[in-house]
Design a protein around this motif. Structure first.
Motif, short mmCIF file in Angstrom:
data_model
loop_
_atom_site.label_atom_id
_atom_site.label_comp_id
_atom_site.label_asym_id
_atom_site.label_seq_id
_atom_site.Cartn_x
_atom_site.Cartn_y
_atom_site.Cartn_z
N ASN A 72 0.85 -1.17 0.00
CA ASN A 72 0.00 0.00 0.00
C ASN A 72 0.90 1.23 0.00
O ASN A 72 1.75 1.37 0.86
CB ASN A 72 -0.87 -0.04 1.26
N ASP A 73 0.69 2.13 -0.94
CA ASP A 73 1.56 3.31 -1.05
C ASP A 73 0.97 4.56 -0.40
O ASP A 73 1.38 5.67 -0.69
CB ASP A 73 1.88 3.58 -2.52
N ARG A 74 0.06 4.39 0.52
CA ARG A 74 -0.71 5.50 1.08
C ARG A 74 0.15 6.63 1.67
O ARG A 74 -0.12 7.78 1.46
CB ARG A 74 -1.66 4.97 2.15
N GLY A 75 1.17 6.34 2.44
CA GLY A 75 1.92 7.40 3.13
C GLY A 75 3.12 7.95 2.40
O GLY A 75 3.78 8.85 2.90
N LEU A 76 3.41 7.45 1.23
CA LEU A 76 4.64 7.85 0.55
C LEU A 76 4.67 9.32 0.14
O LEU A 76 5.72 9.95 0.19
CB LEU A 76 4.89 6.97 -0.67
N SER A 77 3.57 9.87 -0.26
CA SER A 77 3.57 11.26 -0.72
C SER A 77 3.85 12.24 0.42
O SER A 77 4.15 13.40 0.17
CB SER A 77 2.25 11.61 -1.40
N GLN A 78 3.77 11.77 1.65
CA GLN A 78 4.09 12.62 2.80
C GLN A 78 5.59 12.72 3.06
O GLN A 78 6.04 13.61 3.77
CB GLN A 78 3.39 12.09 4.06
N VAL A 79 6.38 11.80 2.49
CA VAL A 79 7.81 11.75 2.76
C VAL A 79 8.68 11.78 1.50
O VAL A 79 9.90 11.87 1.59
CB VAL A 79 8.18 10.51 3.61
N ALA A 80 8.05 11.68 0.33
CA ALA A 80 8.81 11.59 -0.91
C ALA A 80 8.21 12.48 -1.99
O ALA A 80 7.02 12.81 -1.96
CB ALA A 80 8.85 10.15 -1.40
N THR A 81 9.04 12.81 -2.95
CA THR A 81 8.62 13.60 -4.10
C THR A 81 9.50 13.20 -5.30
O THR A 81 10.45 12.45 -5.14
CB THR A 81 8.74 15.13 -3.80
#
Length: 179
Positions: free
Chosen positions: A66-75
């Motif tokens: 699940n990639d749910r939290g990745l946009s909070q730590v990566a760009t």
């Protein structure tokens, strides 16, 4: 009587001075910009914290598919690459068991974090994946035997939304600084 008159004139003068309008400055004062990070140590600590948060999110995403939290730590490239890995894991029925460890973080380039308008930074870090296994849908270990378990990485971070986000992570192709 003369002292009383002088006191009255002095008091009147003080009142009048207090009532005169202050001169208007010819230009408005310029606010001084406060650096977000005052020292290399502060900037390095923030970059390390951001990278650790990124690796924790990647570990969780690969564990849960699940990639749910990745946009909070990566760009940028880091977000794209992480999401692709998770998609491949999910479609193949694989998942990660265990967590990676970020060790031996040191600066590569922190200079752009030390101003009032930070843009980004680069750090070196050792990523230890010795406690990480890749398992298939039945829970069988599919990790490559004899694989490298500690990787020297160059991590690029960007200042976005008032925080550092990992924008790229690559295995360092120079001398291995982790051994």
């Amino acid at each position: 009587m003369r002292i009383a008159a002088l006191a009255l004139v002095s008091a009147a003068a003080l009142v009048l001075v207090g009532c005169t309008p202050a001169p208007h400055p010819t230009s408005s004062p310029k606010p001084t910009a406060t650096p977000v990070f005052r020292t290399d140590a502060e900037a390095l600590a923030a970059a390390e914290k951001a990278y650790r948060a990124y690796e924790a999110a990647v570990d969780e995403s690969l564990t849960l598919a699940n990639d749910r939290g990745l946009s909070q730590v990566a760009t940028a490239q880091a977000l794209k690459a992480s999401m692709e890995s998770i998609s491949k894991f999910k479609s193949s029925g694989r998942r990660q068991v265990g967590k990676s460890i970020v060790e031996h973080v040191r600066p590569a380039n922190l200079s752009s974090l030390l101003g009032s308008r930070p843009t980004g930074a680069q750090i070196y870090a050792c990523l230890d994946v010795s406690a990480v296994l890749i398992v298939d849908a039945q829970g069988n270990d599919t990790s490559v035997s004899g694989r490298e378990t500690v990787y020297p990485t160059l991590v690029t971070l960007q200042w976005k939304r008032s925080r550092l986000l990992v924008s790229d992570e690559s295995v360092w192709d120079g001398a291995n600084f982790c051994h």
